[in-house]
Design an enzyme around this catalytic site. Sequence first.
Site, mmCIF file in Angstrom:
data_model
loop_
_atom_site.group_PDB
_atom_site.id
_atom_site.type_symbol
_atom_site.label_atom_id
_atom_site.label_comp_id
_atom_site.label_asym_id
_atom_site.label_seq_id
_atom_site.Cartn_x
_atom_site.Cartn_y
_atom_site.Cartn_z
ATOM 1 N N GLY A 32 -1.332 -9.898 -0.001
ATOM 2 C CA GLY A 32 0.055 -10.334 0.999
ATOM 3 C C GLY A 32 0.619 -8.990 1.272
ATOM 4 O O GLY A 32 1.949 -8.939 1.462
ATOM 5 N N GLY A 84 7.376 5.432 8.986
ATOM 6 C CA GLY A 84 8.253 6.394 8.887
ATOM 7 C C GLY A 84 9.657 5.846 8.966
ATOM 8 O O GLY A 84 10.718 6.678 9.353
ATOM 9 N N LYS A 85 10.010 4.722 8.548
ATOM 10 C CA LYS A 85 11.301 4.052 8.476
ATOM 11 C C LYS A 85 12.508 4.884 7.882
ATOM 12 O O LYS A 85 13.522 5.164 8.203
ATOM 13 C CB LYS A 85 11.140 2.609 8.023
ATOM 14 N N SER A 86 12.114 5.191 6.595
ATOM 15 C CA SER A 86 12.803 5.892 5.804
ATOM 16 C C SER A 86 13.010 7.372 6.179
ATOM 17 O O SER A 86 13.957 7.747 6.038
ATOM 18 C CB SER A 86 12.213 6.066 4.093
ATOM 19 N N THR A 87 11.997 7.948 6.708
ATOM 20 C CA THR A 87 12.290 9.378 7.286
ATOM 21 C C THR A 87 13.098 9.271 8.349
ATOM 22 O O THR A 87 14.128 10.244 8.325
ATOM 23 C CB THR A 87 10.777 9.677 7.581
ATOM 24 N N ASP A 133 13.273 -0.552 0.121
ATOM 25 C CA ASP A 133 12.824 -0.335 -1.294
ATOM 26 C C ASP A 133 13.974 -0.248 -2.083
ATOM 27 O O ASP A 133 13.834 -0.567 -3.287
ATOM 28 C CB ASP A 133 11.852 0.983 -0.967
ATOM 29 N N ILE A 150 10.737 -3.047 6.289
ATOM 30 C CA ILE A 150 9.703 -3.505 7.251
ATOM 31 C C ILE A 150 10.091 -4.703 8.040
ATOM 32 O O ILE A 150 9.626 -4.851 9.179
ATOM 33 C CB ILE A 150 8.442 -3.977 6.050
ATOM 34 N N SER A 151 10.821 -5.810 7.412
ATOM 35 C CA SER A 151 11.311 -6.806 8.297
ATOM 36 C C SER A 151 10.189 -7.399 9.075
ATOM 37 O O SER A 151 10.368 -7.378 10.488
ATOM 38 C CB SER A 151 12.660 -6.626 8.925
ATOM 39 N N GLY A 193 4.967 2.945 5.690
ATOM 40 C CA GLY A 193 4.366 4.164 6.029
ATOM 41 C C GLY A 193 4.441 4.545 7.506
ATOM 42 O O GLY A 193 4.048 5.578 7.908
HETATM 43 N N1 LIG Z 1 3.114 -6.862 -0.484
HETATM 44 C C1 LIG Z 1 3.859 -5.991 0.267
HETATM 45 N N2 LIG Z 1 4.132 -5.805 1.670
HETATM 46 C C2 LIG Z 1 4.886 -4.772 1.917
HETATM 47 N N3 LIG Z 1 5.333 -3.868 1.380
HETATM 48 C C3 LIG Z 1 5.192 -3.799 -0.081
HETATM 49 C C4 LIG Z 1 4.437 -4.973 -0.738
HETATM 50 N N4 LIG Z 1 4.555 -4.734 -2.063
HETATM 51 C C5 LIG Z 1 5.306 -3.587 -2.226
HETATM 52 N N5 LIG Z 1 5.960 -3.030 -0.988
HETATM 53 C C6 LIG Z 1 6.807 -1.858 -0.993
HETATM 54 O O1 LIG Z 1 8.047 -2.498 -0.637
HETATM 55 C C7 LIG Z 1 8.311 -1.953 0.298
HETATM 56 C C8 LIG Z 1 9.127 -2.985 1.556
HETATM 57 O O2 LIG Z 1 10.094 -3.632 1.012
HETATM 58 P P1 LIG Z 1 11.014 -4.384 2.064
HETATM 59 O O3 LIG Z 1 12.046 -4.878 1.527
HETATM 60 O O4 LIG Z 1 11.362 -3.455 3.332
HETATM 61 O O5 LIG Z 1 9.922 -5.553 2.779
HETATM 62 S S1 LIG Z 1 10.391 -6.638 3.778
HETATM 63 O O6 LIG Z 1 11.060 -6.353 4.767
HETATM 64 O O7 LIG Z 1 10.785 -7.775 2.995
HETATM 65 O O8 LIG Z 1 9.013 -7.263 4.191
HETATM 66 C C9 LIG Z 1 7.478 -1.120 1.052
HETATM 67 O O9 LIG Z 1 8.239 0.095 1.262
HETATM 68 P P2 LIG Z 1 7.876 1.157 2.629
HETATM 69 O O10 LIG Z 1 6.520 1.808 2.337
HETATM 70 O O11 LIG Z 1 9.117 1.980 2.480
HETATM 71 O O12 LIG Z 1 7.932 0.146 3.829
HETATM 72 C C10 LIG Z 1 6.433 -0.853 -0.112
HETATM 73 O O13 LIG Z 1 6.611 0.043 -0.548
HETATM 74 N N1 LIG Z 2 7.812 11.808 12.255
HETATM 75 C C1 LIG Z 2 6.853 12.096 11.266
HETATM 76 N N2 LIG Z 2 5.946 13.091 11.341
HETATM 77 C C2 LIG Z 2 5.127 13.172 10.274
HETATM 78 N N3 LIG Z 2 5.108 12.635 9.206
HETATM 79 C C3 LIG Z 2 6.092 11.734 8.835
HETATM 80 C C4 LIG Z 2 6.668 11.350 10.150
HETATM 81 N N4 LIG Z 2 7.560 10.244 9.615
HETATM 82 C C5 LIG Z 2 7.170 10.215 8.293
HETATM 83 N N5 LIG Z 2 6.313 11.006 8.091
HETATM 84 C C6 LIG Z 2 5.654 10.900 6.594
HETATM 85 O O1 LIG Z 2 4.790 9.602 6.586
HETATM 86 C C7 LIG Z 2 5.001 9.086 5.292
HETATM 87 C C8 LIG Z 2 5.728 7.617 5.136
HETATM 88 O O2 LIG Z 2 6.993 7.860 5.656
HETATM 89 P P1 LIG Z 2 8.290 6.732 5.144
HETATM 90 O O3 LIG Z 2 9.504 7.284 5.999
HETATM 91 O O4 LIG Z 2 8.065 7.012 3.769
HETATM 92 O O5 LIG Z 2 7.773 5.540 5.824
HETATM 93 P P2 LIG Z 2 8.382 4.132 5.594
HETATM 94 O O6 LIG Z 2 9.470 4.130 5.322
HETATM 95 O O7 LIG Z 2 8.227 3.320 6.761
HETATM 96 O O8 LIG Z 2 7.208 3.562 4.483
HETATM 97 C C9 LIG Z 2 5.876 10.123 4.548
HETATM 98 O O9 LIG Z 2 4.901 10.735 3.996
HETATM 99 C C10 LIG Z 2 6.334 10.816 5.576
HETATM 100 O O10 LIG Z 2 6.637 12.180 5.215
#
Ligand SMILES: Nc1ncnc2c1ncn2[C@@H]1O[C@H](COP(=O)(O)OS(=O)(=O)O)[C@@H](OP(=O)(O)O)[C@H]1O
Ligand SMILES: Nc1ncnc2c1ncn2[C@@H]1O[C@H](COP(=O)(O)OP(=O)(O)O)[C@@H](O)[C@H]1O
Length: 207
Positions: free
Chosen positions: A160, A42-45, A67, A110-111, A40
């Site tokens: 976790g 903002g990595k993917s964004t 993901d 997340i790494s 959350g």
């Molecule tokens: N336990 C747990 N902890 C963290 N995240 C979780 C978990 N379970 C599922 N998810 C979902 O998996 C996405 C993260 O995957 P990653 O491959 O980036 O994780 S990692 O680098 O291996 O820690 C992560 O996506 P992002 O929200 O985009 O970061 C989550 O949607």
């Molecule tokens: N710079 C930003 N300003 C406002 N909202 C953002 C910004 N970056 C991301 N968001 C919002 O935050 C949420 C999480 O972003 P996302 O890119 O999915 O995060 P992550 O890949 O790290 O999980 C999404 O709803 C996205 O639209």
Amino acid sequence: MSSVGKSTNIFWQECSVGKSDREKLLKQKGCVVWITGLSGSGKSTLACTLGRELHNRGKLSYILDGDNLRHGLNKDLGFKAEDRAENIRRVGEVAKLFADAGLICIASLISPYRKDRDSCRALLSDKSFIEVYMNMPLDLCEARDPKGLYKLARAGKIKGFTGIDDPYEPPLNCEIEIQQQDGICPSPCVMAGQVVNYLEEKGFLHA
Ligand SMILES: Nc1ncnc2c1ncn2[C@@H]1O[C@H](COP(=O)(O)OS(=O)(=O)O)[C@@H](OP(=O)(O)O)[C@H]1O
Ligand SMILES: Nc1ncnc2c1ncn2[C@@H]1O[C@H](COP(=O)(O)OP(=O)(O)O)[C@@H](O)[C@H]1O
């Protein structure tokens, strides 16, 4: 003849077209932009906005999103520490191949563990691993919670979860840090601009 891991009697095959030839063709330099941070944050964004901005400038990039990769290459891995380490190791190796192909590889995962990120850095030549830290407070990520995962983690339905009951180790020496200014998160374009400026300054956008 050499031996690597479990393989023995293996040979490195050289080809006449190398990385610098591909870079000349593409008019850019291959590198890895590694985006790390909480779910959350903002990595993917950032990855998508940066990919679009580079595309608009005629630069070839490719996104490796945690993901997404867990739907294929890494679908055998979960979220325990060894699995996360293997996830990052594989993506680091794939990112290295993309950089060798001459692309700007954007890895967004997340790494959470510093050691795993540093191992990926060590795979690349000096300066071509650009670590971008999404330094967003947990409160903000949790308030965003676009997938509802923090809610599930707080309710004990996901165990976790990074930032809740699994650690996130922030980088100590990242190349770029994205953070709030006066309590406001920069827009996706501003975040991407920060990375594009870095790539421009360091000469990655020219052969
Ligand atoms: N336990 C747990 N902890 C963290 N995240 C979780 C978990 N379970 C599922 N998810 C979902 O998996 C996405 C993260 O995957 P990653 O491959 O980036 O994780 S990692 O680098 O291996 O820690 C992560 O996506 P992002 O929200 O985009 O970061 C989550 O949607
Ligand atoms: N710079 C930003 N300003 C406002 N909202 C953002 C910004 N970056 C991301 N968001 C919002 O935050 C949420 C999480 O972003 P996302 O890119 O999915 O995060 P992550 O890949 O790290 O999980 C999404 O709803 C996205 O639209």
